[in-house]
Write an enzyme that holds these catalytic residues in place. Structure first.
Site, short mmCIF file in Angstrom:
data_model
loop_
_atom_site.label_atom_id
_atom_site.label_comp_id
_atom_site.label_asym_id
_atom_site.label_seq_id
_atom_site.Cartn_x
_atom_site.Cartn_y
_atom_site.Cartn_z
N TYR A 24 -35.25 -18.55 -148.51
CA TYR A 24 -34.30 -17.44 -148.13
C TYR A 24 -32.92 -17.80 -147.96
CZ TYR A 24 -35.92 -18.81 -143.59
OH TYR A 24 -36.35 -19.73 -142.54
N TYR A 26 -29.40 -16.69 -145.69
CA TYR A 26 -28.54 -16.10 -144.88
C TYR A 26 -27.37 -15.58 -145.25
CZ TYR A 26 -32.02 -17.92 -141.03
OH TYR A 26 -33.05 -17.84 -140.40
N TYR A 32 -32.38 -21.75 -146.84
CA TYR A 32 -33.46 -22.42 -146.02
C TYR A 32 -34.63 -22.16 -146.49
CZ TYR A 32 -31.08 -23.46 -141.34
OH TYR A 32 -29.81 -23.78 -140.53
N ARG A 54 -31.67 -31.66 -143.79
CA ARG A 54 -32.45 -31.87 -142.55
C ARG A 54 -33.77 -31.12 -143.18
NH1 ARG A 54 -33.39 -32.17 -137.16
NH2 ARG A 54 -34.65 -30.58 -136.36
N GLU A 77 -37.01 -27.30 -130.47
CA GLU A 77 -37.12 -28.44 -131.29
C GLU A 77 -36.52 -29.70 -130.30
OE1 GLU A 77 -34.52 -27.97 -134.52
OE2 GLU A 77 -36.33 -26.85 -135.30
#
Ligand SMILES: C=Cc1ccc(O)cc1
Length: 184
Positions: A24, A26, A32, A54, A77
């Site tokens: 998707y 943003y 992402y 990342r 995280e």
């Protein structure tokens, strides 16, 4: 047989969601890739935005069905970053809020790696640098790909992101009919 590029899938239950692989973008342009690996674990890869490059496997997360076809996922995280995602996959949409500690905004490059091999560095960095003020990123996203990878599929997120990877996945050039990687 695994279902590739399943953009017409209709979601109802939690089980419909688990094992699904999403790409998707943003509204701020950040792209992402995210995989609901099982009812308490997510894997992801970041293709665009502040921490592009990342990637993470086996992040513990809370995954819940809110009401038919609507899913809430939240986790914290090793970097100290917190994430809350609300998926409405039948409408190819989600809303994500990311809460970055100040240090990730100041030194994003430290987090741009395969995090699983650098957990100690994330823990050291979150102590060494500033946490506050946090950077809050609240955005809607449009889902551009949904694949039925099945639960606990280690092949979904298994290498670093590269330029063109999400196009390869959307074009059906990345996974075979068993949702295994074609080129490895
Ligand atoms: C920081 C991780 C993260 C993963 C997926 C997503 O949509 C937002 C943030």
């Amino acid at each position: 047989m695994a279902n590739l590029n399943h953009m017409d899938k209709k979601f109802k239950t939690l089980d419909d969601f688990l094992g699904t692989h999403f790409i998707y973008t943003y509204d701020n342009g950040w792209e992402y890739e995210w995989y609901a690996k099982n009812d308490h674990t997510v894997d992801y890869r970041i293709h665009g935005g502040m921490v592009a490059g990342r990637w993470v496997k086996d992040q513990e997360a809370h995954i819940n069905l809110l009401t038919e076809g609507i899913y809430k996922i939240a986790w914290t995280e090793p970097t100290g970053t917190d994430v809350a995602l609300d998926f409405v996959p039948n409408e190819h949409k989600l809303n994500g809020t990311i809460f970055f500690p100040k240090w990730v905004q100041d030194h994003p490059e430290i987090t741009v790696t395969f995090q699983n091999e650098h957990i100690d560095l994330m823990h050291e960095s979150r102590e060494k640098y500033d946490t506050y003020p946090k950077m809050v990123v609240p955005e809607f996203a449009t889902i551009t790909y949904m694949g039925d990878a099945g639960q606990n599929n280690e092949e979904v997120i298994a290498e670093a992101p590269y330029e063109g990877m999400t196009d390869d996945i959307r074009d059906g050039k990345y996974f075979d009919e068993n949702y295994k990687r074609i080129n490895k």
